[in-house]
Design a protein around this motif. Structure first.
Motif, short mmCIF file in Angstrom:
data_model
loop_
_atom_site.label_atom_id
_atom_site.label_comp_id
_atom_site.label_asym_id
_atom_site.label_seq_id
_atom_site.Cartn_x
_atom_site.Cartn_y
_atom_site.Cartn_z
N MET A 169 0.85 -1.18 0.00
CA MET A 169 0.00 0.00 0.00
C MET A 169 0.89 1.23 0.00
O MET A 169 1.85 1.33 0.76
CB MET A 169 -0.91 -0.02 1.23
CG MET A 169 -1.80 1.19 1.32
SD MET A 169 -2.81 1.18 2.78
CE MET A 169 -4.37 0.87 2.05
N ARG A 170 0.56 2.18 -0.85
CA ARG A 170 1.37 3.38 -0.94
C ARG A 170 0.93 4.40 0.10
O ARG A 170 -0.20 4.35 0.60
CB ARG A 170 1.33 3.97 -2.34
CG ARG A 170 -0.02 4.51 -2.75
CD ARG A 170 0.03 5.00 -4.21
NE ARG A 170 -1.21 5.65 -4.54
CZ ARG A 170 -1.39 6.98 -4.55
NH1 ARG A 170 -0.40 7.77 -4.28
NH2 ARG A 170 -2.56 7.49 -4.85
N ASP A 171 1.81 5.32 0.40
CA ASP A 171 1.48 6.39 1.35
C ASP A 171 0.41 7.29 0.74
O ASP A 171 0.42 7.58 -0.46
CB ASP A 171 2.72 7.23 1.66
CG ASP A 171 3.74 6.48 2.50
OD1 ASP A 171 3.32 5.55 3.22
OD2 ASP A 171 4.93 6.82 2.44
N PRO A 172 -0.51 7.76 1.58
CA PRO A 172 -1.56 8.65 1.05
C PRO A 172 -0.97 9.98 0.60
O PRO A 172 0.02 10.46 1.15
CB PRO A 172 -2.50 8.84 2.24
CG PRO A 172 -1.69 8.52 3.44
CD PRO A 172 -0.64 7.54 3.01
N GLN A 173 -1.58 10.54 -0.40
CA GLN A 173 -1.20 11.87 -0.87
C GLN A 173 -2.12 12.85 -0.15
O GLN A 173 -3.23 13.12 -0.58
CB GLN A 173 -1.36 11.99 -2.38
CG GLN A 173 -0.89 13.31 -2.93
CD GLN A 173 -1.05 13.41 -4.43
OE1 GLN A 173 -1.40 12.45 -5.11
NE2 GLN A 173 -0.78 14.59 -4.96
N TRP A 174 -1.65 13.36 1.00
CA TRP A 174 -2.47 14.23 1.83
C TRP A 174 -2.88 15.49 1.09
O TRP A 174 -2.16 15.97 0.20
CB TRP A 174 -1.72 14.59 3.12
CG TRP A 174 -1.38 13.38 3.94
CD1 TRP A 174 -0.14 12.83 4.12
CD2 TRP A 174 -2.30 12.54 4.64
NE1 TRP A 174 -0.22 11.71 4.89
CE2 TRP A 174 -1.54 11.51 5.24
CE3 TRP A 174 -3.67 12.55 4.83
CZ2 TRP A 174 -2.11 10.50 6.01
CZ3 TRP A 174 -4.25 11.55 5.60
CH2 TRP A 174 -3.46 10.55 6.18
N LEU A 175 -4.01 16.01 1.45
CA LEU A 175 -4.50 17.23 0.82
C LEU A 175 -3.70 18.43 1.32
O LEU A 175 -3.47 18.57 2.52
CB LEU A 175 -5.99 17.44 1.15
CG LEU A 175 -6.94 16.32 0.71
CD1 LEU A 175 -8.37 16.67 1.11
CD2 LEU A 175 -6.85 16.05 -0.77
N ASN A 176 -3.32 19.30 0.38
CA ASN A 176 -2.66 20.53 0.79
C ASN A 176 -3.74 21.52 1.25
O ASN A 176 -4.94 21.22 1.21
CB ASN A 176 -1.77 21.09 -0.34
CG ASN A 176 -2.55 21.50 -1.57
OD1 ASN A 176 -3.69 21.97 -1.49
ND2 ASN A 176 -1.93 21.32 -2.74
N HIS A 177 -3.34 22.70 1.64
CA HIS A 177 -4.27 23.68 2.20
C HIS A 177 -5.39 24.03 1.19
O HIS A 177 -6.57 24.04 1.54
CB HIS A 177 -3.53 24.95 2.63
CG HIS A 177 -4.44 26.01 3.15
ND1 HIS A 177 -5.06 25.93 4.37
CD2 HIS A 177 -4.88 27.18 2.59
CE1 HIS A 177 -5.84 26.98 4.56
NE2 HIS A 177 -5.74 27.76 3.50
N ARG A 178 -5.03 24.28 -0.05
CA ARG A 178 -6.02 24.62 -1.08
C ARG A 178 -6.98 23.46 -1.32
O ARG A 178 -8.19 23.64 -1.42
CB ARG A 178 -5.31 25.01 -2.38
CG ARG A 178 -6.27 25.31 -3.53
CD ARG A 178 -5.52 25.62 -4.84
NE ARG A 178 -4.44 24.72 -5.14
CZ ARG A 178 -4.56 23.52 -5.72
NH1 ARG A 178 -5.77 23.08 -6.06
NH2 ARG A 178 -3.53 22.78 -5.98
N GLU A 179 -6.43 22.26 -1.41
CA GLU A 179 -7.26 21.08 -1.65
C GLU A 179 -8.21 20.81 -0.46
O GLU A 179 -9.38 20.48 -0.66
CB GLU A 179 -6.38 19.87 -1.90
CG GLU A 179 -5.61 19.98 -3.20
CD GLU A 179 -4.47 18.98 -3.30
OE1 GLU A 179 -4.05 18.70 -4.45
OE2 GLU A 179 -3.98 18.49 -2.27
#
Length: 151
Positions: free
Chosen positions: A1-11
């Motif tokens: 399982m890959r690491d999640p791509q966390w949401l940045n502030h704008r997202e």
């Protein structure tokens, strides 16, 4: 399982704004329609049926168009039947098919409720946005819907 791509502030702001606006607009619509004696789904069923050339739509097609389950739609159409606003008929081209059909009472009720519904939609969403924002929201959410519908 890959690491999640966390949401940045704008997202994250986009996501949270979508959640808040969707819930609050939905609450306004439901509140108005509840006062009129219908659920939002029941209103949308009547709209779809009224827009059909003969006032009838196959139940499976209606469920797909409303992004609801067949059992959920069945329940809502049963309530509309009890109110005399819709009925079910056998599909003439498919022995297994069932049509939902709007009644004259359903058309009259829709005509009675539609102006207030449009006012609610306008007040809750449309009037809060500039024409440019309306275009961006329509394009952005339209793309989201297209991608998810293609799955």
């Amino acid at each position: 399982m890959r690491d999640p791509q966390w949401l940045n502030h704008r997202e994250m702001r986009t996501w949270q704004s979508f959640l808040a606006a969707g819930a609050l607009v939905g609450r306004e619509i439901e509140h108005h329609l509840k006062q009129e004696g219908l659920s939002h789904t029941q209103y949308e069923v009547l709209v779809r049926l009224s827009e059909a050339a003969d006032g009838a739509v196959r139940m499976t097609e209606l469920a797909d168009a409303l992004y609801t389950s067949k059992s959920g739609l069945n329940y809502q159409v049963t309530l509309l039947e009890k109110a005399g606003l819709a009925r079910r008929e056998s599909c003439p081209t498919d022995v297994r098919g069932v049509l939902a059909v709007i009644t004259d009472a359903g058309r009259a009720r829709l005509a009675e409720i539609a102006p207030g519904h449009v006012d609610t939609v306008r007040r809750a969403l449309i009037d809060a946005l500039t024409p440019a924002q309306q275009k961006m929201v329509a394009e952005g959410l339209g793309e989201v819907a297209r991608r998810l519908a293609d799955r």
